[in-house]
Design an enzyme around this catalytic site. Structure first.
Site, PDB file in Angstrom:
ATOM      1  N   ASP A  41      35.581  42.754  28.266  1.00  0.00           N
ATOM      2  CA  ASP A  41      35.741  42.170  29.598  1.00  0.00           C
ATOM      3  C   ASP A  41      36.101  43.379  30.651  1.00  0.00           C
ATOM      4  O   ASP A  41      37.342  43.547  30.519  1.00  0.00           O
ATOM      5  CB  ASP A  41      36.387  40.852  29.812  1.00  0.00           C
ATOM      6  CG  ASP A  41      36.534  40.440  31.250  1.00  0.00           C
ATOM      7  OD1 ASP A  41      35.763  41.021  32.383  1.00  0.00           O
ATOM      8  OD2 ASP A  41      37.299  39.455  31.666  1.00  0.00           O
ATOM      9  N   LYS A  47      35.410  48.530  39.879  1.00  0.00           N
ATOM     10  CA  LYS A  47      34.401  47.854  39.754  1.00  0.00           C
ATOM     11  C   LYS A  47      33.419  47.703  40.955  1.00  0.00           C
ATOM     12  O   LYS A  47      32.301  47.414  40.970  1.00  0.00           O
ATOM     13  CB  LYS A  47      34.563  46.542  39.061  1.00  0.00           C
ATOM     14  CG  LYS A  47      33.671  45.800  38.430  1.00  0.00           C
ATOM     15  CD  LYS A  47      34.111  44.526  37.804  1.00  0.00           C
ATOM     16  CE  LYS A  47      33.135  43.598  37.085  1.00  0.00           C
ATOM     17  NZ  LYS A  47      33.480  42.432  36.105  1.00  0.00           N
ATOM     18  N   GLU A  51      28.991  37.474  32.873  1.00  0.00           N
ATOM     19  CA  GLU A  51      30.074  36.860  32.479  1.00  0.00           C
ATOM     20  C   GLU A  51      30.181  35.256  32.313  1.00  0.00           C
ATOM     21  O   GLU A  51      30.919  34.857  31.125  1.00  0.00           O
ATOM     22  CB  GLU A  51      31.195  37.232  33.544  1.00  0.00           C
ATOM     23  CG  GLU A  51      31.489  38.748  33.662  1.00  0.00           C
ATOM     24  CD  GLU A  51      32.036  39.377  34.840  1.00  0.00           C
ATOM     25  OE1 GLU A  51      32.314  38.624  35.651  1.00  0.00           O
ATOM     26  OE2 GLU A  51      32.281  40.448  34.917  1.00  0.00           O
ATOM     27  N   ASP A  53      34.228  31.120  38.464  1.00  0.00           N
ATOM     28  CA  ASP A  53      35.240  32.301  38.149  1.00  0.00           C
ATOM     29  C   ASP A  53      35.960  32.447  39.271  1.00  0.00           C
ATOM     30  O   ASP A  53      35.262  33.046  40.106  1.00  0.00           O
ATOM     31  CB  ASP A  53      34.240  32.969  37.650  1.00  0.00           C
ATOM     32  CG  ASP A  53      35.132  34.357  37.247  1.00  0.00           C
ATOM     33  OD1 ASP A  53      36.222  34.403  37.646  1.00  0.00           O
ATOM     34  OD2 ASP A  53      34.438  35.196  36.573  1.00  0.00           O
TER      35      ASP A  53
HETATM   36  P1  ADP Z   1      39.393  39.773  37.450  1.00  0.00           P
HETATM   37  O1  ADP Z   1      38.229  38.857  36.721  1.00  0.00           O
HETATM   38  O2  ADP Z   1      39.320  39.865  38.849  1.00  0.00           O
HETATM   39  O3  ADP Z   1      39.498  40.989  36.712  1.00  0.00           O
HETATM   40  P2  ADP Z   1      41.419  37.774  36.489  1.00  0.00           P
HETATM   41  O4  ADP Z   1      40.597  36.716  35.900  1.00  0.00           O
HETATM   42  O5  ADP Z   1      42.308  38.424  35.508  1.00  0.00           O
HETATM   43  O6  ADP Z   1      40.891  38.861  37.280  1.00  0.00           O
HETATM   44  O7  ADP Z   1      42.468  37.207  37.500  1.00  0.00           O
HETATM   45  C1  ADP Z   1      43.388  37.724  38.014  1.00  0.00           C
HETATM   46  C2  ADP Z   1      44.178  36.805  39.280  1.00  0.00           C
HETATM   47  O8  ADP Z   1      44.410  35.795  38.575  1.00  0.00           O
HETATM   48  C3  ADP Z   1      45.382  37.791  39.780  1.00  0.00           C
HETATM   49  O9  ADP Z   1      45.280  37.492  41.537  1.00  0.00           O
HETATM   50  C4  ADP Z   1      46.199  36.935  39.316  1.00  0.00           C
HETATM   51  O10 ADP Z   1      47.484  37.056  40.145  1.00  0.00           O
HETATM   52  C5  ADP Z   1      45.830  35.439  39.175  1.00  0.00           C
HETATM   53  N1  ADP Z   1      46.818  34.741  38.097  1.00  0.00           N
HETATM   54  C6  ADP Z   1      46.903  35.110  36.939  1.00  0.00           C
HETATM   55  N2  ADP Z   1      47.844  34.199  36.435  1.00  0.00           N
HETATM   56  C7  ADP Z   1      47.941  33.207  37.348  1.00  0.00           C
HETATM   57  C8  ADP Z   1      48.874  32.027  37.228  1.00  0.00           C
HETATM   58  N3  ADP Z   1      49.538  31.634  36.333  1.00  0.00           N
HETATM   59  N4  ADP Z   1      48.670  31.242  38.414  1.00  0.00           N
HETATM   60  C9  ADP Z   1      48.072  31.822  39.686  1.00  0.00           C
HETATM   61  N5  ADP Z   1      47.274  32.976  39.672  1.00  0.00           N
HETATM   62  C10 ADP Z   1      47.347  33.717  38.442  1.00  0.00           C
HETATM   63 MG    MG Z   2      36.896  38.324  35.541  1.00  0.00          MG
END
Ligand code: ADP
Ligand code: MG
Length: 633
Positions: A10, A72, A173, A195
């Site tokens: 991913d 990205k 995705e 998502d």
């Molecule tokens: P992406 O798909 O954009 O790479 P992710 O799916 O990894 O990102 O999500 C990252 C986001 O999720 C960040 O903004 C992070 O602060 C938030 N995040 C991660 N864990 C938590 C949580 N327990 N509660 C709230 N927000 C969270």
């Molecule tokens: Mg993602």
């Protein structure tokens, strides 16, 4: 352990992960620091060595000119596409960018294309996997957003190649997330994938029939996610600090960063606890303390999470479905860990969403499932085909600057379609095929994906040629276009290069330039190929000089060709393959006119005495006209 193990990756805007199939279930492979998530951040240290992930994050604060994140957003895009991103993110573009050239980003004293930066993240994931297996990893499935266009997909594949990974498949995705939940085992149904990540929100509606996934609609907001929540909390803290304590720390980057870290930690804690105390040390011995309850937090973020409602409704509308018709709802993205977000999703679809898997891991887990299917390791899902849809229509420009759609948006891929066209000018020998993406009527309003010419069509009256244009979108969502004039059998030597994509040569030179300097035999092959090509073009030039067309060139043109010929001769036998390629490219460009004149004279001899200027009343002697819509059939 098998060395041709295929991993699932991913490659996220905020975080990236690598996973593989362990027995019957996919698992995420942690990095050396024990963390499953690798932040998609790349920095160059003082010795210009790349640093990736958590360790790169501190560069964002200490030496921001040496670090980059959210790359990205720039993948497969041109300068004109990214003005919005440049306003919102601190990307530093290279100073000498030419229009239409692939973007380059400044990092330390060097510049990198977005695929090269993504390649560094991929290389880190590859290393993590290799360390974990104790064996090389060379093959991967990589996920991309369902709305990624051809150029963005191609750029992702390029990144894989630069990182030394053979990208066996790009998977959307939401499709990966559905696979991770094993929803393919159900025979039929409709799945909604919600998502909400760090900076983007995507909603996808998939139809599952006989174990086959079809993405039937996508929507979202490319500037909505956890970052908005963080920024809101930071703004509130800064206002509080100014109001209550009378100090303005807005310009103190270090303090702002400390606040950012504190509010993100607080946000995460509030997903599992009902209150949290912020406690931040400030200059002048002052301290900012504030208790935030989950209830307050939920009130604050309500306007942000409500912004997902519109896209969800639109996606349902596009799919022609009512919320009650959705059978399964899958949560993806770290921000869906927030209970209030879960509640909103439940309310929107009137159904409990799947939450068993970590929402920030589920896409990587699904990529591992797909990798396992491709490696033939799966039994239950053996014959499963994953179908996606193309998010935008694809077509070509026809006479008058009009877009003619060949494959309509939301068509299931793999897809292919054929349409017939003809010429608009008598004796038209070159036909311009301009490949477009978008829904608008005029070519200028659509996105230009590629251009190529069908050359050497024998002279015929306008409307006579029968030009078959075939579009094929393969399982990766990458577009192939071919054109063939049926009466003469002329086919275009087609290489569809997305307008902002990298050429194969560029990708290969990046593999060479990349940090794990490539093996010598690979370099040798490059050199030999480049030398051969130099020989071919120099021989062709000798022939051209003897042709009558040579006499029609201006003195300046001849001088320029002689100079570049000398330059190619000078490097043609050296070991510097990049220099040879550059010289070939320059000479090729300088001799385009000569080649056209040579073709012109070949065609005019067919027309007995008439020159193309007389026959073709268009712009230039051989200027290719776009195809015209065919009247026959
Ligand atoms: P992406 O798909 O954009 O790479 P992710 O799916 O990894 O990102 O999500 C990252 C986001 O999720 C960040 O903004 C992070 O602060 C938030 N995040 C991660 N864990 C938590 C949580 N327990 N509660 C709230 N927000 C969270
Ligand atoms: Mg993602």
């Amino acid at each position: 352990m098998s060395s041709d193990r295929i991993v699932g990756i991913d490659l996220g805007t905020t975080n990236s992960l690598v996973a593989y199939m362990q027995g019957e279930s996919p698992v995420v492979i942690p990095g050396e620091d024990g963390s499953n998530l690798v932040p998609s951040v790349v920095a160059l240290d003082q010795n210009n060595q790349p640093v990736i992930g958590n360790t790169a994050r501190r560069f964002l604060i200490e030496t921001p000119e040496r670090a980059v994140y959210s790359i990205k957003r720039l993948m497969g895009r041109g300068v004109e596409d990214i003005q919005e991103e440049l306003k919102l993110f601190p990307f530093r573009l290279a100073d000498d960018l030419q229009p239409g050239e692939v973007l380059r980003i400044k990092l330390g004293g060097k510049t990198f294309t977005p695929p090269e930066i993504s390649a560094l993240v991929l290389r880190q994931l590859k290393r993590n996997a290799e360390r974990y297996f104790g064996a090389p990893v060379t093959k991967a499935v990589i996920t991309v957003p369902a709305y990624f266009n051809d150029a963005q997909r191609q750029a992702t594949k390029d990144a894989g190649r630069i990182a030394g990974l053979e990208v066996l498949r790009l998977v959307n995705e939401p499709t990966a997330a559905s696979l991770a939940y094993g929803l393919d085992k159900k025979q039929n149904g409709i799945v909604a994938v919600y998502d909400l990540g760090g900076g983007t929100f995507d909603i996808s509606i998939l139809r599952l029939h006989d174990g086959i996934f079809e993405v039937i609609a996508t929507n979202g907001d490319t500037h909505l996610g956890g970052d908005d929540i963080d920024n809101l909390l930071i703004t509130i803290a800064l206002d509080d600090i100014q109001g209550d304590l009378g100090i303005d720390v807005r310009r103190n980057a270090e303090i702002v960063q400390a606040i950012r870290k504190a509010v993100i930690d607080a946000k995460i804690v509030l997903s599992s606890q009902t209150s949290i105390k912020l406690d931040i040390n400030l200059p002048q011995g002052k301290r900012y303390q504030r208790e935030i309850t989950r209830e307050q937090f939920e009130q604050l973020i309500q306007p942000i999470i409500d912004r997902t409602i519109g896209p969800v409704r639109q996606a349902l509308k596009d799919a022609g479905l009512k919320p009650e018709q959705i059978d399964e709802v899958v949560l993806v993205g770290g921000s869906t860990r927030i209970p209030k977000v879960r509640a909103l999703v439940k309310q929107l679809f009137n159904r409990e969403p799947h939450t068993d898997l970590n929402p920030d891991e589920v896409v990587a887990l699904g990529a591992a499932v797909q990798a396992n299917i491709l490696s033939g390791g799966s039994t239950a899902t053996e014959n499963m085909l994953l179908l996606d849809v193309t998010p935008l229509s694809l077509g070509i420009e026809v006479a008058g600057g009009v877009t003619d759609k060949v494959i309509l948006r939301n068509s299931t891929i793999p897809a292919s379609a054929t349409q017939f066209y003809t010429t608009q000018v008598d004796g038209q020998a070159n036909v311009a095929i301009h490949v477009l993406q978008g829904e608008r009527e005029l070519a200028k309003d659509c996105r230009s994906l590629a251009r190529f010419d069908l050359k050497g069509v024998p002279p015929m009256a306008a409307g006579m040629p029968r030009i078959e244009v075939k579009f094929l979108i393969d399982a990766n969502g990458i577009l192939h276009v071919s054109a063939r004039e049926q009466r003469s059998g002329k086919e275009a030597e087609i290489q569809v290069q997305p307008s902002y994509g990298l050429t194969d040569e560029q990708v290969e030179s990046m593999i060479l330039d990349s940090f794990d300097s490539a093996e010598e035999d690979f370099r040798q092959r490059q050199v030999i190929e480049a030398r051969n090509e130099a020989g071919t073009i120099l021989t062709a030039l000798e022939k051209g000089k003897k042709s009558p067309a040579w006499g029609k060139l201006t003195t300046d043109e001849k001088k320029r060709i002689a100079k570049l010929e000398g330059a190619l001769n000078a490097v043609g036998n050296e070991d510097d393959y990049a220099a040879i390629r550059k010289a070939i490219e320059a000479l090729n460009q300088a001799t385009t006119h000569l080649a056209e004149l040579m073709m012109d004279s070949a065609v005019s001899s067919v027309l007995k005495g008439k020159t193309m200027d007389e026959v073709d009343m268009g712009e230039g002697p051989m200027a290719p006209h776009p195809v015209a819509k065919a009247e026959f059939e």
